[in-house]
Design a protein around this motif. Structure first.
Motif, PDB file in Angstrom:
ATOM      1  N   ARG A 122       6.896   5.142   3.596  1.00  0.00           N
ATOM      2  CA  ARG A 122       7.772   5.863   2.667  1.00  0.00           C
ATOM      3  C   ARG A 122       8.843   4.947   2.097  1.00  0.00           C
ATOM      4  O   ARG A 122       9.929   5.378   1.731  1.00  0.00           O
ATOM      5  CB  ARG A 122       8.422   7.066   3.351  1.00  0.00           C
ATOM      6  N   SER A 123       8.492   3.673   2.019  1.00  0.00           N
ATOM      7  CA  SER A 123       9.438   2.697   1.478  1.00  0.00           C
ATOM      8  C   SER A 123       9.744   3.002   0.019  1.00  0.00           C
ATOM      9  O   SER A 123       8.896   3.486  -0.733  1.00  0.00           O
ATOM     10  CB  SER A 123       8.863   1.283   1.604  1.00  0.00           C
ATOM     11  N   ARG A 124      10.961   2.673  -0.392  1.00  0.00           N
ATOM     12  CA  ARG A 124      11.313   2.803  -1.815  1.00  0.00           C
ATOM     13  C   ARG A 124      10.632   1.729  -2.645  1.00  0.00           C
ATOM     14  O   ARG A 124      10.521   1.854  -3.853  1.00  0.00           O
ATOM     15  CB  ARG A 124      12.830   2.708  -1.980  1.00  0.00           C
ATOM     16  N   ASN A 125      10.206   0.657  -1.991  1.00  0.00           N
ATOM     17  CA  ASN A 125       9.520  -0.427  -2.683  1.00  0.00           C
ATOM     18  C   ASN A 125       8.046  -0.066  -2.842  1.00  0.00           C
ATOM     19  O   ASN A 125       7.323   0.118  -1.859  1.00  0.00           O
ATOM     20  CB  ASN A 125       9.676  -1.726  -1.872  1.00  0.00           C
ATOM     21  N   GLN A 126       7.595   0.031  -4.080  1.00  0.00           N
ATOM     22  CA  GLN A 126       6.235   0.483  -4.341  1.00  0.00           C
ATOM     23  C   GLN A 126       5.194  -0.443  -3.731  1.00  0.00           C
ATOM     24  O   GLN A 126       4.172   0.004  -3.204  1.00  0.00           O
ATOM     25  CB  GLN A 126       5.995   0.597  -5.849  1.00  0.00           C
ATOM     26  N   ASN A 127       5.447  -1.771  -3.766  1.00  0.00           N
ATOM     27  CA  ASN A 127       4.482  -2.716  -3.205  1.00  0.00           C
ATOM     28  C   ASN A 127       4.362  -2.549  -1.701  1.00  0.00           C
ATOM     29  O   ASN A 127       3.257  -2.591  -1.142  1.00  0.00           O
ATOM     30  CB  ASN A 127       4.888  -4.148  -3.554  1.00  0.00           C
ATOM     31  N   LEU A 128       5.513  -2.372  -1.031  1.00  0.00           N
ATOM     32  CA  LEU A 128       5.479  -2.173   0.416  1.00  0.00           C
ATOM     33  C   LEU A 128       4.775  -0.865   0.764  1.00  0.00           C
ATOM     34  O   LEU A 128       3.999  -0.787   1.719  1.00  0.00           O
ATOM     35  CB  LEU A 128       6.895  -2.175   0.983  1.00  0.00           C
ATOM     36  N   ARG A 129       5.057   0.163  -0.014  1.00  0.00           N
ATOM     37  CA  ARG A 129       4.428   1.465   0.248  1.00  0.00           C
ATOM     38  C   ARG A 129       2.918   1.387   0.044  1.00  0.00           C
ATOM     39  O   ARG A 129       2.139   1.919   0.835  1.00  0.00           O
ATOM     40  CB  ARG A 129       5.053   2.525  -0.665  1.00  0.00           C
ATOM     41  N   ALA A 130       2.501   0.705  -1.022  1.00  0.00           N
ATOM     42  CA  ALA A 130       1.059   0.565  -1.283  1.00  0.00           C
ATOM     43  C   ALA A 130       0.389  -0.240  -0.175  1.00  0.00           C
ATOM     44  O   ALA A 130      -0.740   0.068   0.235  1.00  0.00           O
ATOM     45  CB  ALA A 130       0.839  -0.109  -2.636  1.00  0.00           C
ATOM     46  N   GLY A 131       1.078  -1.268   0.316  1.00  0.00           N
ATOM     47  CA  GLY A 131       0.529  -2.047   1.425  1.00  0.00           C
ATOM     48  C   GLY A 131       0.359  -1.200   2.672  1.00  0.00           C
ATOM     49  O   GLY A 131      -0.638  -1.330   3.397  1.00  0.00           O
ATOM     50  N   ALA A 132       1.329  -0.317   2.936  1.00  0.00           N
ATOM     51  CA  ALA A 132       1.226   0.566   4.101  1.00  0.00           C
ATOM     52  C   ALA A 132       0.072   1.549   3.940  1.00  0.00           C
ATOM     53  O   ALA A 132      -0.608   1.890   4.913  1.00  0.00           O
ATOM     54  CB  ALA A 132       2.549   1.315   4.299  1.00  0.00           C
ATOM     55  N   GLU A 133      -0.159   2.005   2.713  1.00  0.00           N
ATOM     56  CA  GLU A 133      -1.281   2.919   2.491  1.00  0.00           C
ATOM     57  C   GLU A 133      -2.619   2.221   2.714  1.00  0.00           C
ATOM     58  O   GLU A 133      -3.556   2.808   3.259  1.00  0.00           O
ATOM     59  CB  GLU A 133      -1.202   3.496   1.071  1.00  0.00           C
ATOM     60  N   ARG A 134      -2.702   0.955   2.306  1.00  0.00           N
ATOM     61  CA  ARG A 134      -3.933   0.198   2.574  1.00  0.00           C
ATOM     62  C   ARG A 134      -4.121   0.013   4.078  1.00  0.00           C
ATOM     63  O   ARG A 134      -5.229   0.135   4.600  1.00  0.00           O
ATOM     64  CB  ARG A 134      -3.880  -1.156   1.863  1.00  0.00           C
ATOM     65  N   ALA A 135      -3.022  -0.278   4.752  1.00  0.00           N
ATOM     66  CA  ALA A 135      -3.098  -0.451   6.208  1.00  0.00           C
ATOM     67  C   ALA A 135      -3.505   0.844   6.896  1.00  0.00           C
ATOM     68  O   ALA A 135      -4.202   0.829   7.915  1.00  0.00           O
ATOM     69  CB  ALA A 135      -1.755  -0.937   6.750  1.00  0.00           C
ATOM     70  N   ALA A 136      -3.091   1.975   6.340  1.00  0.00           N
ATOM     71  CA  ALA A 136      -3.439   3.270   6.942  1.00  0.00           C
ATOM     72  C   ALA A 136      -4.948   3.468   6.982  1.00  0.00           C
ATOM     73  O   ALA A 136      -5.483   4.087   7.901  1.00  0.00           O
ATOM     74  CB  ALA A 136      -2.784   4.407   6.156  1.00  0.00           C
ATOM     75  N   ILE A 137      -5.640   2.945   5.969  1.00  0.00           N
ATOM     76  CA  ILE A 137      -7.097   3.070   5.926  1.00  0.00           C
ATOM     77  C   ILE A 137      -7.745   2.165   6.954  1.00  0.00           C
ATOM     78  O   ILE A 137      -8.660   2.548   7.687  1.00  0.00           O
ATOM     79  CB  ILE A 137      -7.607   2.735   4.508  1.00  0.00           C
TER      80      ILE A 137
END
Length: 913
Positions: A815-830
């Motif tokens: 839930r980072s405010r940084n879109q790149n960090l958030r997108a990276g976390a979503e990739r990691a979630a998979i």
């Protein structure tokens, strides 16, 4: 002397906002920055200052904007989540009784500077509570800085140690450096070290400017170009000391708290620990919010979790005579749990000698048994052999539960003394790691601070640091006892906290009890066995690598038209980007052209030189990391190399190794495979390598339940060929090599969150073509799409994902405010559930195989690398052993598809793989 505390409210508000996770109350109002401010103010009140004030910036322009309209022009507007917390902050500050100052036309720094200057003149000691480096210019005989977020303080000596200049030189330092945040122009590329060097030589900014002609090189040119604006930069950086204020230092008296207003505010924002303190409950200084955003609910240690008794000073005994030893031996025999630790001569457990042993059986009490302290005047100590002989039956008794912090190290140390430690039931490091792998580091010091509110004695405090550090055996026994016995005691205290947390989470407790703890003795035995290395083969390869590196260097000189250092980023930048005019694709954090691997790889298709540099670096890394170093790592006592495995590092649960790191030996290059050829079996034995086949794809099939993937694996098809057939609409037998390669890239790429851009680059195809491939894939495997969408949604909801066995994999940036960090976390979630489940499976396999092998001498498990286990097996036992290994590895998990294990046999690791 009386004390005045001046709180830099504006600085702390921003720092707390960016340092803490996005906390919310039940109404969804943001509370993170507010929470940080409240804790800092409560801590200040506990110190009972004579005077105090909370100073923040007023709205509107200041005199600096009139001096320089571009001042702070680059600062982004205040985030809405932070703006919403400003007025509640002011309400709480006033309710706590702090005088609050906001003076138009100047900044908070100027108000603080003026009050500090006035108070020092009155003989009042001033503590400026801030994290702003600019405030260092205020430090003097009566003024110090204190950063409550880092517990750091700065006096005059501290300023010099941190910045390399005196407090009276800070303004000149800031002028030379400039400030990108405040948009203060300085000298281009002049960092703190250069600025401090100039001021050390010339004393003042004026003298630096007067001697600018003497300073050579590009930085000298930059200085001379900046001469015109440096006086303005100094003026902008200077804190005013003469602001007209309505209140003086002695007017800043703390008022009585408005308890009713505070109660309403604390209830609204759900600061339960602060509310409990307000209503007379006992809490520690390490207060924490109770209600946090759901995905962070397991992140924080809450105030109600901290038992003040566990942060109290312990009582420790130095055991130096037989009577005291007998007393402790009896305590050990009666204890329900024994915490133990060793002090040694080395961090390498298989070369370390024991200096002493510490023990604890109840929190707050412990002992240290010195065995080899040798310094002038050292008291008599018990005989090491007799002490170890007395402890041996207890340590080897599996019926007596034992506890350690990173117990595997101590197990290995004691193994060299002929003691095989059994009955290790708990390890506080692993308890923390399983409970929350990314919440903190898992060393004792970090865990004690987080879970106990306790600050441990640092090793440097008793042994010194740097060149003056002495061996632990030369540490005074009184100091050694305090340090060493504390280790056993704190381990026991940590267990009392962490075990309760695990016990409340049945799935995590299961991971701890059935995977991590049983693996400790397995890894210990593997480390003790080590692996045989052909050092002569490595020396030959090292010589050949050096020869090839020399050839590459000469070719680079030919291409560049001159000599240069291939290891110098600065010289590479000059050649690649200035002389050869190659495009700058990747930049460093400071905005300079990068020459890292990613940058060179991005331009490798445009010129020979970046390709050559990449090859050179790869060979240099192999040589420095393996071919030169492995021979040096051979243990003189065993003649083998003994790697160390780490359980509590990778967030996914994967093992890592060091000294040497076996996970990073490349296997796709001939040079990397040759390194594996140096890992050999002794006469009469063979190397056996057992590797899971496509384990993460099989886990994807299991987790997604996609019928297409399940069918491919269940039928024993080549899954990449089957995927290609689906994507390209062909019969499997008509799939060519390129189509299979594309399908393989899709299969693995999607698991790691790869999009069309990454796939296009990997396959060297157009982006729209890659998009089409992905669309076809998901149309043929809809279960995979559903799984990916569902796991992303779960990650956002819970803040973590789980493996098949219940291990939690936290995603700190989901839930980072940084879109790149958030997108990276979503990739990691998979990917994390697949990587984590694969890690759990091979750990379960190691435990099963080790138990089956037992103490037999015809087969030994030596190494674990990624999804592979490596053994040395006597030639006459190859068939039954390989059958047994395959059975146990295949049976390590019950998935919806079979686990396939590939086994190879050879005279060396490469041949067997």
């Amino acid at each position: 002397m009386p004390t005045l505390v001046l709180i830099d409210g504006s600085s702390y508000l921003y720092r707390a906002f960016h340092a803490l996770p996005p906390l919310t109350n039940a109404a969804g109002e943001p509370t993170g920055a507010l929470f940080g401010i409240v804790n800092m103010l409560r801590s200040t009140l506990k110190a009972r200052p004579d005077y105090a004030a909370f100073v923040s910036d007023a709205s509107g322009p200041t005199f600096r904007d009139a001096l320089y309209p571009e001042y702070k022009a680059n600062r982004p507007p205040m985030p809405d989540e932070l703006r919403a917390q400003v007025e509640p902050m002011c309400d709480i500050v006033r309710a706590l009784g702090f005088p609050m100052l906001r003076v138009p036309g100047v900044e908070a720094d100027d108000v603080i500077g003026t009050l500090a200057h006035q108070a020092a003149a009155l003989g009042i000691d001033v503590i400026v509570s801030t994290g702003d480096k600019d405030m260092a210019q205020l430090v003097g005989p009566h003024v110090t800085l204190s950063n409550t977020m880092t517990n750091a303080t700065l006096d005059s000596n501290g300023v010099f140690e941190k910045f390399g200049v005196r407090p009276d030189q800070i303004v000149d330092l800031l002028a030379l450096m400039g400030d990108t945040v405040d948009n203060i122009p300085g000298v281009e590329k002049c960092g703190p070290k250069t600025a401090a060097k100039w001021l050390g030589e010339y004393g003042t900014l004026d003298n630096v400017m007067a001697n600018a002609a003497k300073i050579g090189g590009k930085i000298g040119e930059n200085l001379r170009s900046a001469l015109a604006h440096l006086p303005l930069s100094r003026q902008l950086a200077t804190i005013k000391l003469d602001v007209a204020l309505e209140l003086g230092p002695k007017d800043l008296i703390l008022r009585d708290r408005d308890v009713d207003a505070l109660r309403d505010l604390y209830r609204r924002y759900e600061f339960n620990a602060a509310l409990k303190e307000l209503d007379g409950g006992a809490v520690t200084d390490s207060a924490s919010v109770i209600k946090v955003a759901p995905q962070y609910r397991n992140r924080a240690v809450e105030a109600t979790d901290l038992d003040p008794a566990l942060a109290a000073k312990g009582e420790y005994e130095c055991v130096r005579d037989a009577a005291a030893l007998d007393t402790w031996l009896e305590r050990l025999r009666q204890a329900p749990l024994i915490a133990f630790d060793t002090e040694t001569t080395s961090l390498d457990p298989l070369r370390a000698e024991i200096v002493g042993i510490s023990l604890a059986v109840e929190p707050g009490k412990g002992c240290y048994i010195p065995l080899a302290h040798d310094y002038p005047g050292a008291p008599a100590q018990l005989d090491r052999a007799q002490v170890l002989a007395a402890l041996k039956p207890i340590l080897e008794d599996p019926a007596r539960p034992k506890l350690g912090q990173h117990a595997k190290y101590d197990v290995n140390v004691l193994s060299r003394q002929g003691i095989t430690v059994r009955g290790i039931a708990y390890d506080s490091m692993l308890e923390s790691y399983v409970f929350h792998s990314t919440a903190t580091r898992h060393d004792m010091d970090s865990l004690a601070r987080r879970y106990l509110g306790y600050t441990t004695i640092p090793y440097e405090a008793v042994a010194g640091k740097g060149a003056k550090q002495i061996p632990f055996g030369q540490v005074d026994l009184e100091q050694a006892t305090c340090y060493a016995a504390e280790d056993a005691d704190i381990t026991l205290r940590l267990h009392s906290v962490l075990w309760k947390k695990l016990a409340d989470e049945p799935a995590l407790r299961q991971v701890f009890e059935t995977i991590e703890m049983p693996l400790v003795p397995v890894l210990a035995r593997m480390e003790q066995r080590g692996v045989l290395i052909d050092t002569q083969a490595l020396r030959v390869q090292s010589h050949e690598l050096a020869k090839r590196m020399h050839e590459l260097t000469q070719r680079a000189f030919e291409i560049a038209g001159r000599t240069f250092s291939l290891d110098s980023p600065k010289q590479l930048c000059a050649i690649l980007f200035e002389e050869l005019k190659l495009p700058v694709v990747v930049k460093t954090p400071t905005g300079q052209p990068s020459t890292n691997e990613e940058a060179l790889d991005a331009i490798a298709d445009q010129h020979e030189l970046p390709r050559l540099i990449l090859e050179y670096r790869g060979l240099a890394k192999l040589r420095s990391t393996y071919t030169d170093k492995l021979a040096e790592m051979v243990n003189p006592h065993t003649g083998r190399v003994h790697t160390s495995y780490h359980q509590a590092i990778a967030a996914t649960g994967r093992l890592s190794s060091s000294d040497p790191n076996l996970q990073n030996i490349p296997i796709r290059t001939e040079e990397g495979r040759r390194i594996r050829q140096a890992f050999v079996a002794p006469p009469g034995y063979k190397v056996v390598a057992a590797d899971y086949s496509q384990i993460e794809l099989r886990i994807m099939a299991h987790l997604s339940g996609d019928q297409g993937l399940l069918g491919a694996f269940t039928s024993g098809l080549d899954v990449h060929r089957a995927t290609a057939a689906e994507v390209f609409g062909l019969p499997p037998e008509q799939v060519d090599a390129n189509q299979r390669r594309a399908a393989k890239a899709i299969n693995f790429g999607l698991m790691y969150g790869m999009g069309a851009f990454g796939l296009a680059r990997q396959l060297d195809i157009a982006r729209n073509e890659a998009n089409e491939y992905i669309a076809r894939y998901f149309s043929r495997y809809p279960g995979v799409r559903s799984y990916m969408d569902g796991i992303r949604e779960q990650a956002h909801r819970d803040g973590y994902v789980e493996t098949v066995f219940g291990r939690r994999l936290y995603l700190d940036d989901i839930r980072s405010r940084n879109q790149n960090l958030r997108a990276g976390a979503e990739r990691a979630a998979i990917n994390a559930p697949m990587q984590g489940t694969a890690a759990d499976i091979i750990k379960r396999a190691m435990i099963a195989v080790d138990a089956w092998l037992g103490d037999r001498d015809d087969a030994r498990m030596l190494l674990q690398v990624h999804d592979e286990l490596v053994f040395e097996v006597r030639e006459d036992a190859l068939e039954p052993v390989t059958v047994g290994i395959r059975e146990r590895m295949s049976g390590a998990a019950e998935l919806a598809v079979p686990l396939v294990v590939d086994i190879g046999v050879g005279t060396n690791w490469d041949e067997a793989h």
